[in-house]
Scaffold this active site. Structure first.
Site, PDB file in Angstrom:
ATOM      1  N   GLU A  77      -8.880-101.289 -48.124  1.00  0.00           N
ATOM      2  CA  GLU A  77      -8.614-102.747 -48.042  1.00  0.00           C
ATOM      3  C   GLU A  77      -9.681-103.853 -48.745  1.00  0.00           C
ATOM      4  O   GLU A  77      -9.602-104.680 -49.014  1.00  0.00           O
ATOM      5  CB  GLU A  77      -8.011-103.060 -46.745  1.00  0.00           C
ATOM      6  CG  GLU A  77      -7.552-104.369 -45.976  1.00  0.00           C
ATOM      7  CD  GLU A  77      -6.306-104.569 -46.803  1.00  0.00           C
ATOM      8  OE1 GLU A  77      -6.620-105.442 -48.257  1.00  0.00           O
ATOM      9  OE2 GLU A  77      -5.187-104.545 -46.655  1.00  0.00           O
ATOM     10  N   ALA A 127     -12.595-108.781 -48.549  1.00  0.00           N
ATOM     11  CA  ALA A 127     -13.412-107.639 -46.714  1.00  0.00           C
ATOM     12  C   ALA A 127     -12.111-107.715 -46.210  1.00  0.00           C
ATOM     13  O   ALA A 127     -10.997-107.080 -46.640  1.00  0.00           O
ATOM     14  CB  ALA A 127     -14.264-109.096 -46.414  1.00  0.00           C
ATOM     15  N   LEU A 171      -9.228-109.208 -45.472  1.00  0.00           N
ATOM     16  CA  LEU A 171      -7.648-109.943 -45.880  1.00  0.00           C
ATOM     17  C   LEU A 171      -6.877-109.363 -45.916  1.00  0.00           C
ATOM     18  O   LEU A 171      -7.148-108.369 -46.794  1.00  0.00           O
ATOM     19  CB  LEU A 171      -8.290-111.018 -46.935  1.00  0.00           C
ATOM     20  CG  LEU A 171      -9.311-112.763 -46.424  1.00  0.00           C
ATOM     21  CD1 LEU A 171      -8.727-113.252 -47.564  1.00  0.00           C
ATOM     22  CD2 LEU A 171      -8.101-113.287 -45.284  1.00  0.00           C
ATOM     23  N   GLY A 206     -25.793-112.249 -46.489  1.00  0.00           N
ATOM     24  CA  GLY A 206     -25.140-111.728 -46.395  1.00  0.00           C
ATOM     25  C   GLY A 206     -23.530-111.541 -46.657  1.00  0.00           C
ATOM     26  O   GLY A 206     -23.105-111.028 -46.624  1.00  0.00           O
ATOM     27  N   GLU A 244     -23.571-108.791 -53.247  1.00  0.00           N
ATOM     28  CA  GLU A 244     -24.183-107.223 -52.815  1.00  0.00           C
ATOM     29  C   GLU A 244     -25.496-107.092 -52.556  1.00  0.00           C
ATOM     30  O   GLU A 244     -26.220-108.221 -52.847  1.00  0.00           O
ATOM     31  CB  GLU A 244     -23.323-106.940 -54.571  1.00  0.00           C
ATOM     32  CG  GLU A 244     -22.135-106.960 -54.559  1.00  0.00           C
ATOM     33  CD  GLU A 244     -21.253-105.270 -53.708  1.00  0.00           C
ATOM     34  OE1 GLU A 244     -22.230-104.912 -53.821  1.00  0.00           O
ATOM     35  OE2 GLU A 244     -20.017-106.227 -52.896  1.00  0.00           O
ATOM     36  N   ASP A 268     -18.927-108.503 -59.919  1.00  0.00           N
ATOM     37  CA  ASP A 268     -17.185-107.331 -58.641  1.00  0.00           C
ATOM     38  C   ASP A 268     -16.695-108.275 -58.464  1.00  0.00           C
ATOM     39  O   ASP A 268     -15.156-107.412 -58.297  1.00  0.00           O
ATOM     40  CB  ASP A 268     -18.864-108.425 -57.645  1.00  0.00           C
ATOM     41  CG  ASP A 268     -18.376-108.488 -56.402  1.00  0.00           C
ATOM     42  OD1 ASP A 268     -17.766-107.320 -56.217  1.00  0.00           O
ATOM     43  OD2 ASP A 268     -17.809-108.837 -55.182  1.00  0.00           O
ATOM     44  N   LYS A 309     -12.651-106.492 -58.175  1.00  0.00           N
ATOM     45  CA  LYS A 309     -11.303-106.432 -57.399  1.00  0.00           C
ATOM     46  C   LYS A 309     -10.203-107.014 -58.526  1.00  0.00           C
ATOM     47  O   LYS A 309      -8.907-107.206 -58.026  1.00  0.00           O
ATOM     48  CB  LYS A 309     -11.800-108.197 -56.548  1.00  0.00           C
ATOM     49  CG  LYS A 309     -12.923-107.366 -55.741  1.00  0.00           C
ATOM     50  CD  LYS A 309     -13.537-108.776 -55.105  1.00  0.00           C
ATOM     51  CE  LYS A 309     -14.106-108.531 -53.896  1.00  0.00           C
ATOM     52  NZ  LYS A 309     -15.509-110.110 -53.525  1.00  0.00           N
TER      53      LYS A 309
END
Ligand code: ADP
Ligand code: ASP
Ligand code: MG
Length: 814
Positions: free
Chosen positions: A605, A610, A612, A663, A666, A677, A681
């Site tokens: 997930e 993240a 969600l 944070g 990546e 990235d 996704k």
């Protein structure tokens, strides 16, 4: 009168024998017969000495020495010096006789069954003599009696058959002819009519005691051992096992037949006819209630009373077309086994009569195979029956309960629980009494199967999840914190007992079968062993826990590449690492297929948005028959953070640095800034929507200068951002001049995907996206004009950890 039997551990040394004395002393009865085993472990040592000698292995002498030492030490600790010499003299004489017998085996190079019985009988002869003397020394009214003078058997060495009539007469005559209150007797040993020494089978001291109890109409037979009764499963293998307070003779017999060693199976028979109750008690905790075995115990509403298992089982099957409808095949088959003295633990027969299959002991496998093939030689050569099929290294696991026959669905529950945990079942049998359902499984699965069934039938409320976590950086450490914090809640409200059994970072790893104490995981990991991914996998596989979950909190390619190995072992995988799901399509779909095949959820997930619930929602849409046509999304929390904070007042470089430090990126920020990235996704979302897509199929118009893209370290990358500040300011100005905001958008439509920076005008769904928020718009058959929208914080260690947490809980509810 009462019969008390003390097992090997109960009489293992002087301190334990003191306990025995106090139990005997406190027994309220006019007469007490005390049956004792050999000092714990001595029977095994006697057999070992004999075996070694017969193979000309001189090491036998050391084994004999160890046996001597144990006995002499026990005598010296029990008796004061002045009383020792007489006892030691007798013990030494016995040990000398023993040595000569073992030397006999050395000379002839083999062990005859008769010799074996003679040798092992010394274990019980010595222990009973020492204990009788010890009781007498302290003024108790006790005598020794040799069981060989009471129990009469045939001459089947190793497991003789008892002649009950003669035995009963001997016992009664002896009982009536003696007046002492306490009689101490050796268990396990007996003699044939012609005086040959025989034994009653391993664990046979229980049987000796039961034979005496039956013959003398005892009021109770007490079995004193090293556990507080008969448990719902072997307590050494199932930590949650509980003592069964009451159980019927029949249930106890089934449990012990299928391996509950706490009671030797034949023990029930002599006391059953007279309904003499058996009380199992713990020598080391005499105050514990123990287990009462008696007639028709009320089951207290319990359907399943216990689970037992017996290891070292071989399945022997005979099959072939020539077996159908021909009478007498089974008879010949079983007769053959009987004549070879092979005992059958379990029988199954296919309804077509096409095959018969029995479970026997591994040690009998070779003998049985030969005997059956010889017996059916004619049919085998005529190809009407196939040669016997032999499969070894198996185990039988059995559910037992008198009340099982009145309940439906128990076997369904049993097999689905085993199936879910990937325990392969080779054969199944259900007793006609419906008092047991048994299954044959691989011996490596025994512990897992016992715990699975115990959980399903006795701890229904709480499910154990066993986590193996790799990566304790930003996300991993938050996850550990959340797990620790929620432990009680999960147990109480969700009935989940979540334990972290293994933890690893790139330098260290640590395991604790009881679950690591998460309050001090950093210290535990610091003191752990050197990290080795291969050993980590092997350790998890060896532990072979049910409900095992690998949690990957890394961005490591090698960890991602190992998921398949875990899934194949039915170990679920939960990961925030996107590498596997965005690797080539064949690999992604292989992992999905392994997950199905091995019943091991593969959840990711947190790969998109993240914490969600994006992928989960997508799964539900698809499962309910919806179809996704278009996805529009802002999926990079990092790029959002960057462009939401970037302006003419700050430098692009500083903003990216801030995102990295917070944070939000990546570890390598170029992966975010280059758009890779986001590509990963949207790829994952398209795949989860049912489209077959690869990363190269995605268009990416990067806003980074060529030079920044080509850098090979974080430092170089940041230096290039500094150099190109005017390029970034330019991008910003172009957007603000049109009153637009910059958003890095991912799109999927008509089977094609692209990602890139876009000018978003006021009023657009994406315009007001703040901080590191993500947003996804799904256009589907059902959401046509107004998309289904999911929006919220899409980056950050806490929300990512909570997304992983949610996946773990999903597996708990699986
Ligand atoms: P003893 O030497 O006293 O005869 P055993 O070793 O023969 O003792 O039997 C006791 C052991 O039986 C226990 O220590 C335990 O490991 C094993 N055992 C197996 N199944 C069960 C069960 N269902 N309940 C209790 N003990 C069991
Ligand atoms: N000493 C024998 C054995 O170890 C019998 C017993 O302890 O019950 O099998
Ligand atoms: Mg025993």
């Amino acid at each position: 009168m009462k019969v008390l039997k003390f097992g090997g551990t109960s009489v293992a040394n002087a301190a334990n024998i003191q306990r025995v004395k106090s139990i005997v002393e406190n027994t309220k009865s006019d007469r007490v017969f005390v049956v004792v085993s050999a000092l714990g472990g001595i029977t095994d040592l006697l057999m070992e000495a004999l075996n070694r000698a017969s193979k000309n292995d001189k090491g036998y002498a050391q084994v004999l020495e160890a046996i001597e030492k144990r006995h002499l030490e026990t005598v010296k600790a029990l008796f004061p010096p002045q009383a020792q010499s007489a006892i030691l003299g007798k013990v030494k004489t016995d040990l000398n006789a023993l040595e000569s017998m073992v030397e006999g085996a050395l000379m002839i190079g083999e062990i005859t069954p008769g010799l074996s019985d003679k040798v092992v009988s010394h274990g019980e002869l010595l222990s009973s003599f020492i204990i009788a003397e010890f009781l007498k020394k302290d003024g108790l009214d006790a005598i020794f009696k040799d069981s060989r003078e009471l129990i009469v058997t045939d001459e089947t060495h190793g497991r003789a058959t008892v002649y009950f009539n003669e035995t009963q007469k001997n016992c009664k005559d002896f009982f009536n002819g003696t007046s002492q209150k306490i009689v101490v007797l050796p268990g396990f040993i007996a003699a044939s009519k012609s005086g040959k020494i025989t034994t009653l089978g391993r664990g046979g001291s229980d049987y000796t005691a039961a034979i005496l109890a039956g013959a003398l109409d005892a009021e109770v037979l007490e079995i004193w051992t090293d556990v507080s009764g008969m448990f719902t499963a072997n307590p050494k293998l199932v930590k949650q096992a509980k003592c069964i307070e009451h159980i019927s003779f029949e249930e106890a017999m089934e449990l012990s037949h299928f391996g509950a060693k706490v009671l030797y199976a034949p023990t029930i028979q002599p006391v059953l006819a007279k309904a003499i109750p058996i009380h199992i008690k713990n020598t080391f905790a005499p105050e514990d209630t123990g287990t009462l075995i008696s007639k028709n115990q009320n089951s207290g509403g319990k359907t399943v009373k216990g689970i037992s298992h017996v290891g070292n089982i071989t399945l022997l099957s005979l099959e072939g077309p020539g077996m159908v409808g021909i009478p007498g095949i089974s008879k010949r088959f079983f007769e053959t086994l009987f004549l070879e003295n092979i005992s059958v633990v379990l029988i199954t027969q296919a309804s077509s009569e096409h095959s018969i299959c029995v479970g026997i002991s591994d040690i009998d496998a070779e003998k049985a195979e030969k005997a059956v093939n010889d017996a059916f030689e004619l049919e085998i050569s005529a190809k009407r029956i196939k040669p016997a099929i032999v499969e070894s290294d198996l185990a039988i696991i059995a559910l037992v309960g008198d009340n099982m026959k009145n309940h439906q669905g128990l076997s369904g529950k049993m097999f689905s629980a085993l199936g879910k945990n990937n325990v392969n079942i080779r054969a199944i049998a259900q007793g006609a009494s419906e008092r047991n359902i048994s299954a044959v499984i691989g011996k490596e699965d025994v512990k897992k199967a016992l715990n699975t069934l115990h959980e399903a039938f006795f701890e229904e409320q709480v499910k154990q999840l066993n986590l193996f976590i790799i990566g304790v950086g930003n996300v991993g450490s938050r996850l550990l914190q959340q797990l620790q914090q929620q432990k009680k809640y999960l147990k109480k409200e969700l009935k989940l007992n979540v334990r972290v059994i293994g933890l690893s970072n790139s330098s260290k790893m640590v395991f604790d079968e009881d679950g690591l104490d998460l309050r001090q995981w950093t210290e535990l990991l610091d003191h752990g062993q050197h990290a080795d991914p291969n050993l980590f996998f092997k350790a998890i596989k060896k532990l072979n826990y049910r409900n095992s979950i690998l949690v990957d909190n890394t961005a490591s390619e090698s960890v991602a590449n190992s998921y398949g190995d875990f899934l194949k072992e039915s170990i679920s995988v939960v990961t925030c690492n996107k590498i596997a799901c965005s690797s080539d399509y064949a690999h992604y779909s292989k992992l999905k297929q392994l997950s199905k095949e091995y019943n091991a959820p593969f959840l990711f997930e947190t790969n998109v948005g993240a914490g969600l619930p994006i992928i989960d929602t997508l799964k539900h849409l698809i499962a309910s028959g919806d179809k996704v046509h278009k996805i529009q999304a802002v999926l990079s929390g990092s790029l959002n953070f960057v462009f939401n904070n970037f302006s003419s007042d700050v430098t692009f470089h500083d903003i990216v640095k801030k995102a990295q430090e917070g944070g939000y990126t990546e570890p390598d920020p170029k992966i975010d800034l280059s758009g890779i990235d986001v590509m990963r996704k949207i790829l994952i979302l398209a795949r989860e929507s049912g489209y077959q897509l690869d990363i190269d199929d995605i268009e990416n118009e990067s806003f980074l200068p060529e030079e920044s893209l080509r850098t090979s370290s974080n430092d170089e990358f940041f230096a290039s951002l500094k150099r190109y500040e005017s390029h970034f300011q330019n991008i910003y100005q172009q957007a603000t001049s049109k009153k637009c905001r910059l958003k890095y958008v991912a799109q999927f439509e008509d089977g094609k995907a692209r990602v890139g920076l876009q000018h978003i005008p006021e009023g657009h769904d994406f315009y007001n996206l703040e901080g590191s928020d993500n947003i996804v718009l799904f256009y589907t058959d059902r959401y046509i004009d107004q998309p289904l929208i999911i929006k919220g914080a899409g980056a950050g260690a806490d929300v990512t950890a909570s997304g992983i947490f949610a996946d773990i809980v999903r597996i708990g509810n699986f």
